[in-house]
Design a protein around this motif. Structure first.
Motif, PDB file in Angstrom:
ATOM      1  N   GLY A 369       1.048  -1.351  -0.045  1.00 50.12           N
ATOM      2  CA  GLY A 369      -0.261  -0.098  -0.309  1.00 50.12           C
ATOM      3  C   GLY A 369       0.612   1.446  -0.192  1.00 50.12           C
ATOM      4  N   GLN A 370       2.100   1.255  -0.162  1.00 46.06           N
ATOM      5  CA  GLN A 370       3.151   2.805   0.284  1.00 46.06           C
ATOM      6  C   GLN A 370       2.836   2.741  -1.458  1.00 46.06           C
ATOM      7  OE1 GLN A 370       4.268   3.171   2.807  1.00 46.06           O
ATOM      8  NE2 GLN A 370       6.276   4.855   1.930  1.00 46.06           N
ATOM      9  N   LEU A 371       2.921   4.658  -1.669  1.00 48.30           N
ATOM     10  CA  LEU A 371       2.944   4.725  -2.661  1.00 48.30           C
ATOM     11  C   LEU A 371       2.883   5.868  -2.972  1.00 48.30           C
ATOM     12  CD1 LEU A 371       0.996   5.353  -5.270  1.00 48.30           C
ATOM     13  CD2 LEU A 371      -0.485   6.946  -4.371  1.00 48.30           C
ATOM     14  N   GLU A 372       4.046   6.432  -3.987  1.00 44.40           N
ATOM     15  CA  GLU A 372       5.288   7.069  -4.228  1.00 44.40           C
ATOM     16  C   GLU A 372       4.757   7.984  -5.318  1.00 44.40           C
ATOM     17  OE1 GLU A 372       9.022   5.820  -4.230  1.00 44.40           O
ATOM     18  OE2 GLU A 372       9.525   5.875  -1.876  1.00 44.40           O
ATOM     19  N   LEU A 373       4.413   9.244  -5.342  1.00 42.40           N
ATOM     20  CA  LEU A 373       3.841   9.988  -6.502  1.00 42.40           C
ATOM     21  C   LEU A 373       5.447  10.962  -6.732  1.00 42.40           C
ATOM     22  CD1 LEU A 373       0.683  11.104  -5.328  1.00 42.40           C
ATOM     23  CD2 LEU A 373       1.193   9.154  -7.247  1.00 42.40           C
ATOM     24  N   SER A 374       5.605  10.799  -7.877  1.00 41.90           N
ATOM     25  CA  SER A 374       6.745  12.049  -8.461  1.00 41.90           C
ATOM     26  C   SER A 374       6.483  12.838  -9.893  1.00 41.90           C
ATOM     27  CB  SER A 374       8.170  10.882  -8.766  1.00 41.90           C
ATOM     28  OG  SER A 374       7.610  10.413  -9.421  1.00 41.90           O
ATOM     29  N   ALA A 375       7.299  13.431 -10.423  1.00 43.78           N
ATOM     30  CA  ALA A 375       6.278  14.435 -11.414  1.00 43.78           C
ATOM     31  C   ALA A 375       7.468  13.388 -13.297  1.00 43.78           C
ATOM     32  CB  ALA A 375       7.189  15.767 -11.866  1.00 43.78           C
ATOM     33  N   VAL A 376       6.405  13.706 -13.729  1.00 42.81           N
ATOM     34  CA  VAL A 376       6.824  13.119 -14.892  1.00 42.81           C
ATOM     35  C   VAL A 376       7.787  13.621 -15.436  1.00 42.81           C
ATOM     36  CG1 VAL A 376       6.222  12.827 -17.320  1.00 42.81           C
ATOM     37  CG2 VAL A 376       4.201  12.421 -15.559  1.00 42.81           C
ATOM     38  N   ALA A 377       8.849  12.836 -15.649  1.00 43.79           N
ATOM     39  CA  ALA A 377      10.287  13.316 -16.310  1.00 43.79           C
ATOM     40  C   ALA A 377      10.061  14.619 -17.683  1.00 43.79           C
ATOM     41  CB  ALA A 377      11.425  12.142 -17.036  1.00 43.79           C
ATOM     42  N   ASP A 378      10.967  15.338 -17.790  1.00 44.22           N
ATOM     43  CA  ASP A 378      10.552  16.867 -18.583  1.00 44.22           C
ATOM     44  C   ASP A 378      10.839  16.092 -20.387  1.00 44.22           C
ATOM     45  OD1 ASP A 378       9.891  18.208 -17.417  1.00 44.22           O
ATOM     46  OD2 ASP A 378      12.367  19.053 -17.053  1.00 44.22           O
ATOM     47  N   GLN A 379      11.789  15.090 -20.356  1.00 46.81           N
ATOM     48  CA  GLN A 379      12.208  14.257 -21.592  1.00 46.81           C
ATOM     49  C   GLN A 379      11.904  12.790 -21.508  1.00 46.81           C
ATOM     50  OE1 GLN A 379      13.239  15.709 -23.935  1.00 46.81           O
ATOM     51  NE2 GLN A 379      13.014  18.190 -23.495  1.00 46.81           N
ATOM     52  N   PRO A 380      11.911  12.381 -22.727  1.00 47.72           N
ATOM     53  CA  PRO A 380      11.909  10.707 -22.297  1.00 47.72           C
ATOM     54  C   PRO A 380      13.164  10.198 -22.306  1.00 47.72           C
ATOM     55  CG  PRO A 380      10.875  11.215 -24.663  1.00 47.72           C
ATOM     56  CD  PRO A 380      11.595  12.909 -24.170  1.00 47.72           C
ATOM     57  N   GLY A 381      13.308   8.683 -21.313  1.00 45.52           N
ATOM     58  CA  GLY A 381      14.061   8.557 -20.698  1.00 45.52           C
ATOM     59  C   GLY A 381      14.905   9.486 -20.065  1.00 45.52           C
ATOM     60  N   ALA A 382      14.480  10.232 -19.302  1.00 41.78           N
ATOM     61  CA  ALA A 382      15.528  10.802 -18.323  1.00 41.78           C
ATOM     62  C   ALA A 382      14.739  10.689 -16.816  1.00 41.78           C
ATOM     63  CB  ALA A 382      15.018  12.246 -18.318  1.00 41.78           C
ATOM     64  N   GLU A 383      15.721  10.801 -16.311  1.00 39.09           N
ATOM     65  CA  GLU A 383      15.628   9.857 -15.060  1.00 39.09           C
ATOM     66  C   GLU A 383      14.334  10.962 -13.948  1.00 39.09           C
ATOM     67  OE1 GLU A 383      17.847   9.377 -10.653  1.00 39.09           O
ATOM     68  OE2 GLU A 383      19.094   9.765 -12.295  1.00 39.09           O
ATOM     69  N   SER A 384      13.781  10.380 -13.793  1.00 40.66           N
ATOM     70  CA  SER A 384      12.331  11.275 -12.912  1.00 40.66           C
ATOM     71  C   SER A 384      12.887  11.848 -11.447  1.00 40.66           C
ATOM     72  CB  SER A 384      10.782   9.597 -12.212  1.00 40.66           C
ATOM     73  OG  SER A 384      11.098   9.097 -13.362  1.00 40.66           O
ATOM     74  N   PRO A 385      12.624  12.418 -11.299  1.00 45.11           N
ATOM     75  CA  PRO A 385      12.552  13.585 -10.155  1.00 45.11           C
ATOM     76  C   PRO A 385      12.110  12.846  -8.709  1.00 45.11           C
ATOM     77  CG  PRO A 385      11.064  14.654 -11.539  1.00 45.11           C
ATOM     78  CD  PRO A 385      11.429  13.190 -12.345  1.00 45.11           C
ATOM     79  N   PRO A 386      12.624  13.435  -7.773  1.00 44.76           N
ATOM     80  CA  PRO A 386      12.178  12.746  -6.654  1.00 44.76           C
ATOM     81  C   PRO A 386      10.650  12.312  -5.838  1.00 44.76           C
ATOM     82  CG  PRO A 386      13.583  14.156  -5.742  1.00 44.76           C
ATOM     83  CD  PRO A 386      13.730  13.964  -7.248  1.00 44.76           C
ATOM     84  N   PRO A 387      10.053  11.815  -5.312  1.00 46.11           N
ATOM     85  CA  PRO A 387       9.155  11.734  -5.475  1.00 46.11           C
ATOM     86  C   PRO A 387       8.654  12.952  -3.980  1.00 46.11           C
ATOM     87  CG  PRO A 387       9.297   9.969  -4.506  1.00 46.11           C
ATOM     88  CD  PRO A 387      10.970  10.608  -4.835  1.00 46.11           C
ATOM     89  N   PHE A 388       7.109  13.882  -5.105  1.00 47.89           N
ATOM     90  CA  PHE A 388       6.848  14.661  -3.560  1.00 47.89           C
ATOM     91  C   PHE A 388       5.873  14.407  -3.443  1.00 47.89           C
ATOM     92  CE2 PHE A 388       4.154  14.260  -8.209  1.00 47.89           C
ATOM     93  CZ  PHE A 388       3.031  14.260  -7.468  1.00 47.89           C
ATOM     94  N   ALA A 389       5.237  13.046  -3.401  1.00 49.87           N
ATOM     95  CA  ALA A 389       4.651  12.488  -2.339  1.00 49.87           C
ATOM     96  C   ALA A 389       5.267  11.550  -1.776  1.00 49.87           C
ATOM     97  CB  ALA A 389       2.935  12.729  -2.334  1.00 49.87           C
ATOM     98  N   THR A 390       4.865  10.784  -0.649  1.00 52.36           N
ATOM     99  CA  THR A 390       4.755   9.571   0.087  1.00 52.36           C
ATOM    100  C   THR A 390       3.607   9.379   0.994  1.00 52.36           C
ATOM    101  OG1 THR A 390       7.867   9.148  -0.497  1.00 52.36           O
ATOM    102  CG2 THR A 390       6.698   8.054   1.176  1.00 52.36           C
ATOM    103  N   LEU A 391       2.914   8.051  -0.030  1.00 53.95           N
ATOM    104  CA  LEU A 391       1.327   8.110   0.997  1.00 53.95           C
ATOM    105  C   LEU A 391       2.030   6.541   1.055  1.00 53.95           C
ATOM    106  CD1 LEU A 391      -0.825  10.407  -1.713  1.00 53.95           C
ATOM    107  CD2 LEU A 391       0.255  11.150   0.936  1.00 53.95           C
ATOM    108  N   ARG A 392       0.674   6.254   1.761  1.00 53.90           N
ATOM    109  CA  ARG A 392       0.108   5.185   2.548  1.00 53.90           C
ATOM    110  C   ARG A 392      -1.417   4.668   1.675  1.00 53.90           C
ATOM    111  NH1 ARG A 392       2.519   0.343   3.876  1.00 53.90           N
ATOM    112  NH2 ARG A 392       3.710   1.676   5.002  1.00 53.90           N
TER     113      ARG A 392
END
Length: 441
Positions: A369-392
């Motif tokens: 049930g651990q849910l992490e939300l992060s912004a979509v990377a600006d460029q395809p294949g680029a590394e995703s930014p760190p999560p802006f939300a860590t939720l249960r």
């Protein structure tokens, strides 16, 4: 180029010039546009080419890059991460091919004293038929197995119509009616298969012309970035029909008989010509069957009933939103509160701000049930930014969901209620034989 029969005097000068220009221009265009050439590989195309571009793309990039900077002041290099066919590089490539074709035709005409090219006509007509047929089958199978234009996602059901681009309007309009998309695909597949059989090639060219005229009109009026390709497919169909145009006018407009036109054979040996026919038919069937299988796999994985869905699949309406222990009222001016959360694909989520803005995000939902939300990377294949939300995430009922944790380093508790997707008219209206009044909403 109305009649390519070889007479005592050969072809007329305008016919010879037009034919030579078509050989150079269409030949180079079909060979240098990867989409056309590799469509003939069927399902082997992605396996042979892989993620890399064909070698000649690097050569054309050098030419189009120089021509773009020199003549148009633009950087005309093909973007490998884009599926658009109207890229600057492709337009500049067409310009370069046009110049090359004009010069080559002039040189060819100045030094070649032959008045007809019957054998070249036979082979180049075959080449054009295969290229046009491959494109018709490729696009047709993508619609026959309705994967090219999928229906609206859950997040798109919430998007205001006025915020959609014209291209999205067309895509979702076709995707909202799978039978209509399948019918469009069936016409294109029929045209493609007819083109791979010499006896039915003229009919295939006629059907292709009608189908591509419709596609070109939609591309122009809905701003679909395939205007250049669809226009060239129309021209390829017209090239195939050029020797028969007057005969078609005689039959369909003047209502009188027309004598048949026999195209020159590929080989002098009849047995070789029969083998060539069967090879053409086999190639057409290979492209259709293998392409259909590939498209079926894509549809099953992405859009079919058994395609993977998020464990929290659905549209969730926010009922309560608590931030740092304080209840946040549902004000449209609030920049922190959410209005809805949408879970569709397993690795994606979309949250809707109070002002209606839909924000796509990457979602990592673990079995506990651990849910992490992060912004979509600006460029395809680029590394995703760190999560802006860590939720249960925890279900508190069949249609109730609770999200607790950190949202941008602030304690948050969100209570949500599931919305039935079939409550949207677009999904629930269905088909009706009897309608006393039109139903518009």
């Amino acid at each position: 180029m109305t009649d390519l029969r070889v007479t005592r005097t050969g072809w007329r000068p305008p016919t010879r010039i037009a034919f030579r220009f078509c050989v150079v221009y269409f030949g180079l265009f079909c060979l240098l546009l990867p989409q056309i050439l590799f469509a003939l590989l069927g399902a082997l195309g992605p396996w042979i080419v892989g993620p890399a571009q064909p070698w000649f793309v690097f050569v054309t990039d050098l030419v189009t890059g120089w021509a773009g900077r020199t003549f148009f002041g633009v950087d005309a290099v093909l973007h490998a991460d884009s599926g658009a066919g109207d890229q600057t590089a492709v337009w500049v490539l067409a310009f370069c091919l046009l110049i090359v074709a004009v010069v080559a035709t002039a040189v060819w005409t100045a030094f070649d004293r032959r008045t007809a090219h019957p054998r070249l006509l036979a082979w180049f007509t075959l080449f054009v038929r295969l290229c046009l047929g491959g494109q018709m089958l490729g696009y047709g199978v993508g619609k026959l197995v309705p994967s090219q234009m999928p229906g609206p996602t859950l997040a798109q059901l919430l998007q205001p119509y006025g915020d959609l681009s014209p291209a999205s309007v067309l895509w979702l309009q076709v995707g909202s009616s799978p039978p209509y998309e399948i019918a469009l695909g069936a016409v294109e597949v029929l045209a493609g298969l007819l083109l791979f059989v010499p006896r039915t090639a003229v009919l295939g060219a006629v059907v292709s012309l009608a189908s591509m005229a419709n596609v070109f009109l939609m591309n122009m009026t809905f701003d679909i970035p395939e205007k250049l390709l669809s226009a060239h497919l129309i021209l390829l169909a017209l090239f195939l029909l050029a020797p028969y145009l007057w005969r078609l006018v005689e039959v369909f407009a003047l209502n009188r008989a027309s004598e048949p036109l026999t195209q020159p054979p590929l080989f002098a040996d009849a047995r070789k010509n029969r083998v060539a026919v069967w090879l053409q038919v086999a190639l057409g069937l290979w492209i259709a069957v293998s392409g259909g299988f590939s498209r079926w796999e894509i549809w099953s994985e992405q859009d079919g009933p058994g395609s993977p869905k998020s464990a929290l699949y659905g549209i969730w309406e926010v009922r309560d939103f608590t931030l740092d222990g304080q209840t946040v009222p549902p004000l449209t001016t609030d920049e922190n509160r959410w209005q809805r959360v949408v879970f569709d694909d397993p690795e994606a989520a979309t949250y809707q701000r109070m002002n209606g803005e839909l924000v796509p995000s990457r979602a990592d939902l673990r079995p506990d049930g651990q849910l992490e939300l992060s912004a979509v990377a600006d460029q395809p294949g680029a590394e995703s930014p760190p999560p802006f939300a860590t939720l249960r995430a925890s279900r508190t009922g069949a249609d109730r969901l609770s999200l607790r944790g950190k949202l941008r380093d602030r304690e948050v508790v969100i209570t949500l209620e599931r919305v039935d997707p079939d409550g949207f008219t677009l999904r629930s209206r269905g088909f009706n034989w009897v309608q006393d009044y039109p139903y518009f909403r």
